[in-house]
Enzyme design. Structure first.
Site, mmCIF file in Angstrom:
data_model
loop_
_atom_site.group_PDB
_atom_site.id
_atom_site.type_symbol
_atom_site.label_atom_id
_atom_site.label_comp_id
_atom_site.label_asym_id
_atom_site.label_seq_id
_atom_site.Cartn_x
_atom_site.Cartn_y
_atom_site.Cartn_z
ATOM 1 N N MET A 368 -22.947 2.987 -5.910
ATOM 2 C CA MET A 368 -24.167 2.748 -5.130
ATOM 3 C C MET A 368 -24.303 1.289 -4.687
ATOM 4 S SD MET A 368 -25.104 5.746 -5.232
ATOM 5 C CE MET A 368 -23.941 6.797 -6.055
ATOM 6 N N CYS A 369 -23.161 0.607 -4.519
ATOM 7 C CA CYS A 369 -23.187 -0.823 -4.130
ATOM 8 C C CYS A 369 -24.050 -1.628 -5.093
ATOM 9 C CB CYS A 369 -23.693 -1.017 -2.708
ATOM 10 S SG CYS A 369 -22.667 -0.251 -1.467
#
Ligand code: PMP
Length: 411
Positions: A368-369
């Protein structure tokens, strides 16, 4: 007509979804005979026809560049473009000349990190559960320390207060985590940061489409149109005038100068000096229509819907021993984002693919970065589901029944 959320027994107000679904062409389509259950809104939201129509209006009826000429089409494009700037100013509480159009939240944050006169002697506090876009630009520009969060994603305010005593130049706040869905107490945190003399920047990528953000203690505010029903390719950077004036323009060229000779140039006034080249004009039209759409629904109902959907997701997850949730499953100030791992199942990419291909449920797998934060929870990736105004209790039920079936079949 202004829709009103009505809470039913499950805690999920169903009528925002019923009211808005007909506006979303993509939700009228199917994948292999399954209706689409779109639960990847934290990555990007779907686009209503009102936004598509407005972008089409630009290409079909206006077409010209902005701020480049005096012909009637160019003047029309410039007026429409500047009207959206005014709409963004009304939405955020910043002034019109304090609103800069960029490409996305990432570009907005980079414009601050690389535009401020920062050196390795400057300290910048960034949220540990923040997006890579909120940390990497500052890691390159200055010394970075992380604002600690606990295992559920709640900020440790005592340690934050200790860090503020170190005299940071900039404090970056994350309004809503794109991993846990938890909202940080940003009013308190921004006030504390201002008292400590720091410049404050709020990453509102996940919150701007759900909650109205107004806070005089914020110097900069960054968000993206594509997570709030608008198009991709349009970001917003709001900045207090004095702070924007300190930024070195991220790019030079056409659009940012009033006058050029062979040696010197004179920059245009703010905010134009920070918008080099032809902007995403149709995208800005679309952003205007997205803001109108959200305003017609109203941010009270949007926020209530988001909270109720988040609680419903967490409650279903809490009932399943196989799921390990990264974030709170009890009461919390949260939005409709839920990330989890599945005991004894490691290939979550494959699970996401089966959910999509066999059940029409769209969700995301990965880090999810926000890898530093996710790595503290699992050696693997996580699966993330995230809802928006067109999702309801039926979507939550469809997700979990598909998930139960997939877990059973994979084992
Ligand atoms: N910050 C947060 C909290 C996000 O969730 C995202 C998008 N996932 C970003 C920043 C980056 O947004 P964009 O890709 O539009 O630049």
């Amino acid at each position: 007509m202004r829709p009103t959320a009505i809470t039913n027994g499950s805690g999920v107000p169903p009528d925002l979804a019923a009211l808005t679904r007909p506006d979303f062409p993509l939700l009228q389509t199917t994948v292999d005979g399954h209706r689409i259950v779109y639960l990847d809104n934290a990555a990007t939201s779907l686009t209503p026809r009102q936004v598509l129509d407005e972008m089409n209006r630009f290409y079909a009826a206006v077409g010209a560049n902005v701020h480049r000429g005096k012909h009637v089409l160019s003047e029309q494009a410039s007026d429409d473009f500047e009207n959206v700037r005014t709409r963004v100013a009304q939405f955020t509480g910043f002034r019109g000349d304090e609103v800069v159009f960029t490409a996305n939240t990432t570009a907005s944050i980079n414009a601050v990190a690389s535009g401020m006169p920062l050196t390795s002697d400057d300290l910048v506090l960034v949220p540990f559960d923040g997006h890579h876009s909120a940390m990497l630009p500052f890691r390159r520009a200055a010394e970075v320390r992380y604002i600690p969060v606990d295992g559920s994603g709640f900020v440790d305010l005592d340690r934050y207060s200790d860090l503020l005593r170190l005299g940071p130049t900039v404090v970056v706040l994350n309004h809503c985590s794109n991993v846990t869905g938890v909202y940080a107490p940003i009013a308190q945190m921004a006030e504390m940061a201002k008292e400590a003399g720091a410049v404050t920047l709020l990453d509102a990528a996940q919150s701007a489409g759900h909650r109205r953000i107004r806070d005089d203690n914020l110097d900069f505010l960054a968000f993206s149109a594509h997570k709030m029903l608008g198009p991709t390719g349009v970001g917003i950077l709001c900045g207090r005038r004095a702070q924007l004036a300190r930024l070195r323009p991220p790019a030079l060229g056409g659009g940012v100068v009033d006058w050029v000779d062979s040696q010197r140039y004179e920059l245009r006034k703010l905010p134009h000096s920070l918008e080099a080249g032809t902007p995403n004009i149709a995208g800005v039209y679309g952003l205007g229509a997205a803001l109108d759409y959200l305003d017609r629904i109203g941010f009270t109902d949007l926020a209530d819907h988001d909270r109720a959907l988040g609680d419903a997701l967490a409650a279903e997850a809490r009932d399943r021993e196989d799921l390990r949730v990264l974030g709170p499953v009890g009461s919390a100030d949260r939005g409709a984002i839920l990330s989890f791992t599945i005991r004894r199942i490691h290939n979550l990419k494959e699970i996401a693919k089966i959910l999509s291909d066999a059940y029409g449920v769209m969700c995301r797998s990965g880090h999810m970065c926000a890898q530093p934060f996710v790595d503290g929870f699992t050696d693997d990736e996580v699966l993330r589901v995230s809802g928006y105004l067109y999702n309801d209790r039926e979507d939550v039920a469809a997700l979990f029944s598909a998930l139960d079936a997939v877990i059973d079949s994979v084992r």
